[in-house]
Write an enzyme that holds these catalytic residues in place. Structure first.
Site, PDB file in Angstrom:
ATOM      1  N   LYS A 196      13.259  43.559  72.176  1.00 54.71           N
ATOM      2  CA  LYS A 196      14.643  43.977  72.372  1.00 54.71           C
ATOM      3  C   LYS A 196      14.812  44.278  73.849  1.00 54.71           C
ATOM      4  O   LYS A 196      14.027  45.033  74.422  1.00 54.71           O
ATOM      5  CB  LYS A 196      14.889  45.236  71.525  1.00 54.71           C
ATOM      6  CG  LYS A 196      16.324  45.570  71.282  1.00 54.71           C
ATOM      7  CD  LYS A 196      16.427  46.635  70.184  1.00 54.71           C
ATOM      8  CE  LYS A 196      17.858  46.840  69.765  1.00 54.71           C
ATOM      9  NZ  LYS A 196      17.960  47.600  68.516  1.00 54.71           N
ATOM     10  N   ASP A 254      22.205  54.056  60.427  1.00 52.80           N
ATOM     11  CA  ASP A 254      22.895  52.773  60.625  1.00 52.80           C
ATOM     12  C   ASP A 254      22.363  51.727  59.644  1.00 52.80           C
ATOM     13  O   ASP A 254      22.159  50.577  59.990  1.00 52.80           O
ATOM     14  CB  ASP A 254      22.717  52.315  62.078  1.00 52.80           C
ATOM     15  CG  ASP A 254      23.739  51.261  62.493  1.00 52.80           C
ATOM     16  OD1 ASP A 254      24.769  51.109  61.805  1.00 52.80           O
ATOM     17  OD2 ASP A 254      23.497  50.575  63.501  1.00 52.80           O
ATOM     18  N   GLY A 297      21.956  41.632  70.258  1.00 53.53           N
ATOM     19  CA  GLY A 297      22.290  42.998  69.884  1.00 53.53           C
ATOM     20  C   GLY A 297      23.436  43.479  70.748  1.00 53.53           C
ATOM     21  O   GLY A 297      23.843  42.807  71.697  1.00 53.53           O
ATOM     22  N   SER A 298      23.930  44.650  70.430  1.00 58.41           N
ATOM     23  CA  SER A 298      25.065  45.176  71.190  1.00 58.41           C
ATOM     24  C   SER A 298      24.638  45.596  72.592  1.00 58.41           C
ATOM     25  O   SER A 298      25.465  45.779  73.474  1.00 58.41           O
ATOM     26  CB  SER A 298      25.678  46.361  70.472  1.00 58.41           C
ATOM     27  OG  SER A 298      24.873  46.737  69.391  1.00 58.41           O
ATOM     28  N   GLY A 334      22.046  43.962  74.330  1.00 59.95           N
ATOM     29  CA  GLY A 334      21.270  42.917  74.973  1.00 59.95           C
ATOM     30  C   GLY A 334      20.694  41.983  73.931  1.00 59.95           C
ATOM     31  O   GLY A 334      21.090  42.014  72.770  1.00 59.95           O
ATOM     32  N   ILE A 385      16.667  35.403  69.505  1.00 60.28           N
ATOM     33  CA  ILE A 385      16.839  35.300  68.052  1.00 60.28           C
ATOM     34  C   ILE A 385      18.000  36.138  67.557  1.00 60.28           C
ATOM     35  O   ILE A 385      18.324  36.148  66.385  1.00 60.28           O
ATOM     36  CB  ILE A 385      15.555  35.715  67.290  1.00 60.28           C
ATOM     37  CG1 ILE A 385      15.001  37.023  67.847  1.00 60.28           C
ATOM     38  CG2 ILE A 385      14.549  34.598  67.316  1.00 60.28           C
ATOM     39  CD1 ILE A 385      13.808  37.540  67.080  1.00 60.28           C
ATOM     40  N   GLY A 386      18.627  36.835  68.430  1.00 62.14           N
ATOM     41  CA  GLY A 386      19.757  37.639  67.998  1.00 62.14           C
ATOM     42  C   GLY A 386      20.358  38.276  69.222  1.00 62.14           C
ATOM     43  O   GLY A 386      19.686  38.467  70.227  1.00 62.14           O
TER      44      GLY A 386
HETATM   45  P1  ADP Z   1      21.663  46.017  67.425  1.00 60.31           P
HETATM   46  O1  ADP Z   1      21.440  47.469  67.706  1.00 60.31           O
HETATM   47  O2  ADP Z   1      22.308  45.377  68.562  1.00 60.31           O
HETATM   48  O3  ADP Z   1      22.373  45.792  66.122  1.00 60.31           O
HETATM   49  P2  ADP Z   1      19.283  44.992  66.103  1.00 60.31           P
HETATM   50  O4  ADP Z   1      17.976  45.679  66.288  1.00 60.31           O
HETATM   51  O5  ADP Z   1      19.953  45.227  64.788  1.00 60.31           O
HETATM   52  O6  ADP Z   1      20.221  45.349  67.332  1.00 60.31           O
HETATM   53  O7  ADP Z   1      19.054  43.436  66.316  1.00 60.31           O
HETATM   54  C1  ADP Z   1      20.131  42.503  66.216  1.00 60.31           C
HETATM   55  C2  ADP Z   1      19.720  41.320  65.326  1.00 60.31           C
HETATM   56  O8  ADP Z   1      18.565  40.658  65.878  1.00 60.31           O
HETATM   57  C3  ADP Z   1      19.296  41.733  63.913  1.00 60.31           C
HETATM   58  O9  ADP Z   1      20.382  41.832  63.029  1.00 60.31           O
HETATM   59  C4  ADP Z   1      18.310  40.627  63.531  1.00 60.31           C
HETATM   60  O10 ADP Z   1      18.991  39.500  63.043  1.00 60.31           O
HETATM   61  C5  ADP Z   1      17.646  40.271  64.857  1.00 60.31           C
HETATM   62  N1  ADP Z   1      16.382  41.035  65.002  1.00 60.31           N
HETATM   63  C6  ADP Z   1      16.234  42.261  65.551  1.00 60.31           C
HETATM   64  N2  ADP Z   1      14.953  42.672  65.527  1.00 60.31           N
HETATM   65  C7  ADP Z   1      14.252  41.681  64.937  1.00 60.31           C
HETATM   66  C8  ADP Z   1      12.853  41.497  64.615  1.00 60.31           C
HETATM   67  N3  ADP Z   1      11.958  42.433  64.866  1.00 60.31           N
HETATM   68  N4  ADP Z   1      12.493  40.335  64.027  1.00 60.31           N
HETATM   69  C9  ADP Z   1      13.422  39.392  63.751  1.00 60.31           C
HETATM   70  N5  ADP Z   1      14.741  39.497  64.017  1.00 60.31           N
HETATM   71  C10 ADP Z   1      15.166  40.630  64.615  1.00 60.31           C
HETATM   72 MG    MG Z   2      21.716  46.106  64.241  1.00 60.40          MG
END
Ligand code: ADP
Ligand code: MG
Length: 288
Positions: A37, A156, A17-18, A20, A14-15
């Site tokens: 994550k 952040d 992240g930096s 993974g 679903i996303g």
């Molecule tokens: P990073 O440290 O890489 O920025 P994030 O925790 O911000 O990681 O996660 C990256 C993206 O994944 C978020 O901007 C969001 O869109 C999605 N995401 C992360 N955690 C969740 C969650 N618990 N539920 C839904 N989407 C999530």
């Molecule tokens: Mg983030």
């Protein structure tokens, strides 16, 4: 396969992240959908790993209706992955909400813009203030069995790290994990808040600054300070000049945003002061 994990069925990502992927998973025991994550720790130094573990331990204790709930941390030594299981926020993130409004504004350009309703802005802000208040001022019991404030800084706060659940409740996420890891791509990401961050300078008032930037961006559909380089950005910020919010937003909202975006951190309100703002006090936060 690094993706497989006892007790959970891996679903789509679903996303990214930096460090993974963020993946949807189904807990086999009860069918509940969670977010996972997936952090590859192979390239992390021992110190970074220790810090990651320390931060996850802080998050474990951080329970608040407006903070993403952390459920479990699993270490897969064979594949060098750390999995962090957390509550799934199906409403996506605030950055996507802003993007959608921006695109709509563009489509109907010249005739009308599609601003985010002021009510919604107050609601998001209030819930973020409540989440930050828990981080900055929430009480814990210390090693001497005495009550003490937790003094956690998010560090952040930005639209990408503000998640929404199905009912549009705010869930503050991505807690400083990024900070404990070195990643050059993150360095520019940090310029979103505009401050030159060194550990000693970063305090609760920096989170307030970031909150001001987030609220400003929800209204203006762009951040308060735009620049090509870090130097240009700092110069703009030091000038202390902030545009008025678009005309449909109230004076009261303008004033709160300005208060949070003051150059002198001491003049910015604390979360406690923000909570005594009458408009914030009377903004109802609908929670399940
Ligand atoms: P990073 O440290 O890489 O920025 P994030 O925790 O911000 O990681 O996660 C990256 C993206 O994944 C978020 O901007 C969001 O869109 C999605 N995401 C992360 N955690 C969740 C969650 N618990 N539920 C839904 N989407 C999530
Ligand atoms: Mg983030």
């Amino acid at each position: 396969d690094a993706r497989q994990m006892d007790g959970y069925e891996a679903l789509e990502s679903i996303g990214s992240g930096s460090f993974g992927l963020i993946r949807k998973v189904r807990r086999k025991a009860d069918g509940k959908i969670l977010a996972r994550k997936e952090i590859d720790y192979r390239k992390m130094s021992t110190k970074e790993k220790e810090q990651l573990v320390a931060e996850v331990n802080i998050l474990k204790d951080l329970k608040h209706p407006n903070i993403v709930e952390f459920l479990e941390r699993v270490i897969d030594r064979e594949n060098s992955f750390i999995y962090i299981l957390m509550e799934y926020c199906e409403g996506g993130d605030l950055a996507a909400v802003i993007r959608r409004h921006k695109e709509k504004s563009y489509v109907v350009q010249l005739t009308a813009s599609v601003p985010i309703p002021e009510e919604f802005v107050w609601s998001i802000m209030t819930q973020l203030v409540l989440a930050l208040h828990e981080c900055h001022c929430g009480m814990i019991v210390n090693e001497d069995n005495q009550p003490a404030p937790r003094h956690i800084l998010h560090r952040d706060l930005k639209p990408d790290n503000v998640f929404l659940d199905a009912k549009k409740n705010v869930k503050l996420g991505d807690f400083g994990l990024s900070r404990s890891l070195t990643n050059p791509q993150k360095a520019f990401a940090q310029t979103y808040v505009g401050e030159l961050i060194t550990d000693s300078l970063y305090d609760a008032k920096s989170d307030i600054w970031s909150l001001g930037c987030v609220v400003y961006e929800m209204c203006a559909l762009e951040p308060p300070f735009l620049a090509e380089t870090q130097n240009e950005l700092s110069a703009k910020i030091k000038l202390g000049r902030i545009q008025m919010l678009p005309a449909q937003y109230s004076q009261e909202l303008n004033m709160v945003v300005r208060a949070m975006l003051q150059v002198n951190p001491r003049r910015r309100p604390t979360t406690g002061e923000l909570l005594s703002n009458s408009r914030i006090r009377y903004t109802s936060v609908q929670l399940k």
